[in-house]
Design an enzyme around this catalytic site. Structure first.
Site, PDB file in Angstrom:
ATOM      1  N   ARG A  25      50.503  39.746  38.285  1.00 12.93           N
ATOM      2  CA  ARG A  25      49.339  40.529  38.645  1.00 12.93           C
ATOM      3  C   ARG A  25      48.004  40.004  37.907  1.00 12.93           C
ATOM      4  O   ARG A  25      48.287  39.293  37.127  1.00 12.93           O
ATOM      5  CB  ARG A  25      49.509  42.083  38.504  1.00 12.93           C
ATOM      6  CG  ARG A  25      50.561  42.459  39.682  1.00 12.93           C
ATOM      7  CD  ARG A  25      51.288  43.768  39.486  1.00 12.93           C
ATOM      8  NE  ARG A  25      50.213  44.906  39.364  1.00 12.93           N
ATOM      9  CZ  ARG A  25      49.936  46.047  38.809  1.00 12.93           C
ATOM     10  NH1 ARG A  25      51.100  46.432  38.305  1.00 12.93           N
ATOM     11  NH2 ARG A  25      48.877  46.770  38.697  1.00 12.93           N
ATOM     12  N   ALA A  77      66.999  41.762  29.238  1.00 16.67           N
ATOM     13  CA  ALA A  77      67.107  42.225  30.710  1.00 16.67           C
ATOM     14  C   ALA A  77      66.620  43.659  30.667  1.00 16.67           C
ATOM     15  O   ALA A  77      67.000  44.458  29.522  1.00 16.67           O
ATOM     16  CB  ALA A  77      68.432  42.234  31.164  1.00 16.67           C
ATOM     17  N   LYS A  80      51.406  42.166  34.602  1.00 11.87           N
ATOM     18  CA  LYS A  80      50.205  42.726  34.856  1.00 11.87           C
ATOM     19  C   LYS A  80      49.055  42.379  33.615  1.00 11.87           C
ATOM     20  O   LYS A  80      49.566  42.938  32.518  1.00 11.87           O
ATOM     21  CB  LYS A  80      50.437  44.116  35.302  1.00 11.87           C
ATOM     22  CG  LYS A  80      49.076  44.643  35.762  1.00 11.87           C
ATOM     23  CD  LYS A  80      48.725  46.118  35.230  1.00 11.87           C
ATOM     24  CE  LYS A  80      47.431  46.080  34.273  1.00 11.87           C
ATOM     25  NZ  LYS A  80      47.421  47.639  33.832  1.00 11.87           N
ATOM     26  N   ARG A 103      34.807  39.507  73.386  1.00 11.87           N
ATOM     27  CA  ARG A 103      36.172  39.112  74.160  1.00 11.87           C
ATOM     28  C   ARG A 103      37.408  39.116  72.885  1.00 11.87           C
ATOM     29  O   ARG A 103      38.237  38.820  73.073  1.00 11.87           O
ATOM     30  CB  ARG A 103      35.952  37.856  74.256  1.00 11.87           C
ATOM     31  CG  ARG A 103      35.134  37.706  75.659  1.00 11.87           C
ATOM     32  CD  ARG A 103      34.793  36.283  76.111  1.00 11.87           C
ATOM     33  NE  ARG A 103      33.485  35.895  75.649  1.00 11.87           N
ATOM     34  CZ  ARG A 103      32.570  34.679  75.582  1.00 11.87           C
ATOM     35  NH1 ARG A 103      33.228  33.775  76.400  1.00 11.87           N
ATOM     36  NH2 ARG A 103      31.705  34.505  75.044  1.00 11.87           N
TER      37      ARG A 103
HETATM   38  C1  UD1 Z   1      27.487  29.434  74.649  1.00  8.95           C
HETATM   39  C2  UD1 Z   1      26.557  28.625  75.202  1.00  8.95           C
HETATM   40  C3  UD1 Z   1      27.570  27.554  76.356  1.00  8.95           C
HETATM   41  C4  UD1 Z   1      28.514  26.890  75.436  1.00  8.95           C
HETATM   42  C5  UD1 Z   1      29.135  27.516  74.305  1.00  8.95           C
HETATM   43  C6  UD1 Z   1      29.860  26.507  73.706  1.00  8.95           C
HETATM   44  C7  UD1 Z   1      24.805  29.920  75.752  1.00  8.95           C
HETATM   45  C8  UD1 Z   1      24.114  30.852  76.806  1.00  8.95           C
HETATM   46  N1  UD1 Z   1      26.215  29.650  76.102  1.00  8.95           N
HETATM   47  O1  UD1 Z   1      28.368  30.344  75.459  1.00  8.95           O
HETATM   48  O2  UD1 Z   1      26.753  26.881  77.053  1.00  8.95           O
HETATM   49  O3  UD1 Z   1      29.163  25.971  76.308  1.00  8.95           O
HETATM   50  O4  UD1 Z   1      28.287  28.619  73.638  1.00  8.95           O
HETATM   51  O5  UD1 Z   1      30.987  27.319  72.539  1.00  8.95           O
HETATM   52  O6  UD1 Z   1      24.148  29.523  74.769  1.00  8.95           O
HETATM   53  N2  UD1 Z   1      24.980  34.912  69.790  1.00  8.95           N
HETATM   54  C9  UD1 Z   1      23.884  35.630  69.107  1.00  8.95           C
HETATM   55  N3  UD1 Z   1      23.124  36.713  69.709  1.00  8.95           N
HETATM   56  C10 UD1 Z   1      23.406  36.942  70.991  1.00  8.95           C
HETATM   57  C11 UD1 Z   1      24.443  36.293  71.860  1.00  8.95           C
HETATM   58  C12 UD1 Z   1      25.368  35.519  70.923  1.00  8.95           C
HETATM   59  O7  UD1 Z   1      23.468  35.388  68.007  1.00  8.95           O
HETATM   60  O8  UD1 Z   1      22.815  37.908  71.784  1.00  8.95           O
HETATM   61  C13 UD1 Z   1      25.666  33.936  68.958  1.00  8.95           C
HETATM   62  C14 UD1 Z   1      27.102  34.438  68.883  1.00  8.95           C
HETATM   63  O9  UD1 Z   1      27.101  35.355  67.951  1.00  8.95           O
HETATM   64  C15 UD1 Z   1      27.933  33.100  68.810  1.00  8.95           C
HETATM   65  C16 UD1 Z   1      27.048  32.281  69.519  1.00  8.95           C
HETATM   66  O10 UD1 Z   1      25.762  32.920  69.525  1.00  8.95           O
HETATM   67  O11 UD1 Z   1      28.187  32.845  67.593  1.00  8.95           O
HETATM   68  C17 UD1 Z   1      27.453  31.851  70.829  1.00  8.95           C
HETATM   69  O12 UD1 Z   1      27.382  33.159  71.821  1.00  8.95           O
HETATM   70  P1  UD1 Z   1      28.744  33.225  72.680  1.00  8.95           P
HETATM   71  O13 UD1 Z   1      28.695  34.575  73.317  1.00  8.95           O
HETATM   72  O14 UD1 Z   1      30.117  32.932  72.099  1.00  8.95           O
HETATM   73  O15 UD1 Z   1      28.410  32.063  73.846  1.00  8.95           O
HETATM   74  P2  UD1 Z   1      29.262  31.458  74.698  1.00  8.95           P
HETATM   75  O16 UD1 Z   1      29.518  32.298  76.087  1.00  8.95           O
HETATM   76  O17 UD1 Z   1      30.600  30.969  74.035  1.00  8.95           O
HETATM   77 CA    CA Z   2      31.520  31.061  72.135  1.00 11.49          CA
END
Ligand code: UD1
Ligand code: CA
Length: 487
Positions: free
Chosen positions: A343, A390, A361, A24
């Site tokens: 610098r 100058a 620098k 996103r």
């Molecule tokens: C998530 C929560 C949601 C909550 C929101 C809060 C889940 C399913 N949903 O949604 O309930 O309200 O956060 O901000 O957890 N990530 C991984 N691996 C993955 C997917 C995501 O490490 O496969 C990490 C992402 O890098 C991120 C975090 O998990 O930092 C959250 O993922 P994101 O996709 O932003 O979740 P949301 O849709 O915001």
């Molecule tokens: Ca999120």
């Protein structure tokens, strides 16, 4: 699993989920590395976690594993786990499990996109988790517009029964304002539950949030606490949200410095990195950017349109408009600018004046030394109370190598001089204006290298007469031509 309990001692570990694709954001940079006032989002979360003194921190990174590992400031308490495919937050936490081998206690799990979270809120949340004897706690908040957040579903007794993601929520559930912040406290013994999470067919991911209903069905003690504000717990998923987080972080940082006696004239265009320190009675004008590990002393004035990066500014320093200072030290009561570039690797001495259109620098400038106008000082060591006229240039580069210029104390360099390095100007020496200095100048000498001035008497008068007679001859010629043509 029913006998899983919460012990009284707080053995703490942290996990940050940072392996998502961040689609996103519409950017090729991993989401958690997007910067807020010079610091990556993930670093803010880690800094907050350090404050809780966990025994261990695990960062789960995915496709951008290398970039993420390299961008994080070295800390021995951090280990990295890899989630090769972004199969959801539930799967991400499962990938952190091996790195927590042998750990027994509370694991605080934080989504990597909640940069504004504070230590105070986490502490409050962990205290509740411990006090209530929960096995799993969720940090929730009331959202004005719940948007894409997971909704907290509470049963009749008011206890949380599940979290429903926005995309899976019914219209009725969508109206719920209490949402999941993406911060959880989970007792280590509850980790096996993660394996029971089923693939969510609508998104093709394993949702960490599904752990709640599974745990509840097993009779495990789960609760959600609304302990932080929406501003602090916002998740950053889009560029628009990133900009909002920047604004909120900026307001927080500026307020912190105002509370400590720093004045600002119109904060709208000011940015200050979270690691910057500013002394009291310093006055900051619009469009000033203080970045990295910059330290500004007390009683300084920083005029508009100034950027200072990784530099140390002493007390009572004045930095005038349109100036850039990078990786340098400016000592007490010095004055820098307007239109000045300091610098990396430079040191401006006490009370020195480096002014209009000057570039310095990798040079040391002594105390009380002045270079007020249109000057380049590179690879130089300049003593105290030196006057640089100058248009002076240190010619430090011969096309292959850089060379050093040494100017000792109390030297006077006349305007429009070039000092061809390597060269040394001895203490108290004078350089006549317009000189090109290629040899060392002895102390107290006057060095002159310009062509001697000579006068040609009446040259201008003779020229004037010559031009005048040429003009009158041409006029007469024209008159004759006219008479001939009229016949
Ligand atoms: C998530 C929560 C949601 C909550 C929101 C809060 C889940 C399913 N949903 O949604 O309930 O309200 O956060 O901000 O957890 N990530 C991984 N691996 C993955 C997917 C995501 O490490 O496969 C990490 C992402 O890098 C991120 C975090 O998990 O930092 C959250 O993922 P994101 O996709 O932003 O979740 P949301 O849709 O915001
Ligand atoms: Ca999120």
């Amino acid at each position: 699993m029913k006998n899983v309990t919460n012990s009284n001692v707080l053995n703490l570990a942290g996990v940050v989920l940072a392996a998502g694709l961040g689609k996103r954001m519409g950017s090729s940079l991993p989401k958690v590395l997007h910067k807020i006032h010079g610091t990556p989002m993930l670093q803010y979360i880690l800094n907050t976690l350090y404050g809780l003194k966990p025994q261990k921190i695990v960062v789960v990174a995915g496709k951008h594993f290398k970039e993420i590992r390299e961008s994080i400031k070295d800390d021995s308490s951090i280990s990295f786990a890899q989630q090769k495919e972004a199969k959801g937050t539930g799967d991400a936490l499962l990938k952190a499990w091996p790195a927590l081998k042998g750990f027994k206690g509370t694991v605080i799990v934080i989504n990597g996109d909640i940069p504004l979270i504070t230590r105070e809120t986490l502490k409050k949340f962990l205290t509740l988790h411990k006090k209530k004897g929960n096995v799993i706690s969720i940090l929730s908040f009331m959202a004005k517009e719940p948007g894409s957040y997971g909704r907290i579903i509470r049963g009749e007794a008011g206890n949380i029964t599940s979290i429903v993601e926005d995309r899976d929520a019914t219209d009725l559930q969508k109206n719920i304002k209490e949402v999941n912040s993406g911060i959880y406290a989970i007792e280590s013994e509850a980790f096996p539950i993660l394996k029971e999470i089923k693939l969510n067919e609508s998104k093709g991911e394993y949702y960490l949030t599904d752990m709640i209903s599974i745990a509840r069905n097993k009779g495990i003690k789960v609760n959600a606490y609304c302990t932080g504000s929406e501003d602090e717990l916002m998740g950053v998923n889009t560029q628009e949200e990133l900009e909002r987080a920047r604004q909120l972080m900026k307001d927080r940082i500026i307020k912190r410095w105002m509370d400590r006696g720093v004045s600002f004239v119109d904060t709208v265009s000011v940015s200050i990195s979270s690691d910057v320190e500013i002394g009291k009675d310093t006055l900051i004008y619009p469009n000033v950017h203080l970045e990295g590990n910059t330290r500004v002393g007390r009683g300084c004035t920083i005029y508009p349109n100034v950027r200072i990066h990784n530099s140390i500014i002493g007390d009572g320093v004045v930095i005038k408009d349109l100036t850039l200072i990078e990786g340098s030290v400016v000592k007490n009561r010095a004055s820098v600018g307007p239109f000045t570039h300091i610098r990396p690797g430079s040191e401006i001495g006490k009370g020195a004046k480096i002014g209009n259109f000057v570039e310095v620098k990798k040079s040391v400038v002594g105390s009380g030394t002045k270079a007020g106008h249109l000057t380049y000082i590179g690879d130089s060591k300049i003593g105290n109370n030196v006057n640089i006229g100058a248009g002076t240039i240190t010619c430090n580069y011969d096309g292959y190598k850089k060379h050093i210029t040494v100017i000792e104390d109390n030297v006077f360099v006349g305007s429009d001089s070039q000092l061809v390095a390597p060269v040394k100007i001895g203490e108290g020496a004078y350089i006549g204006a317009g000189s090109t200095i290629t040899k060392n100048v002895p102390s107290m000498a006057l060095a002159l290298s310009r062509v001697q001035q000579r006068h040609i008497e009446d040259w201008a008068l003779k020229r004037k007469l010559k031009v005048r007679s040429q003009k009158s001859r041409a006029k007469n010629r024209d008159k004759r031509k006219k008479v001939v043509s009229s016949k």
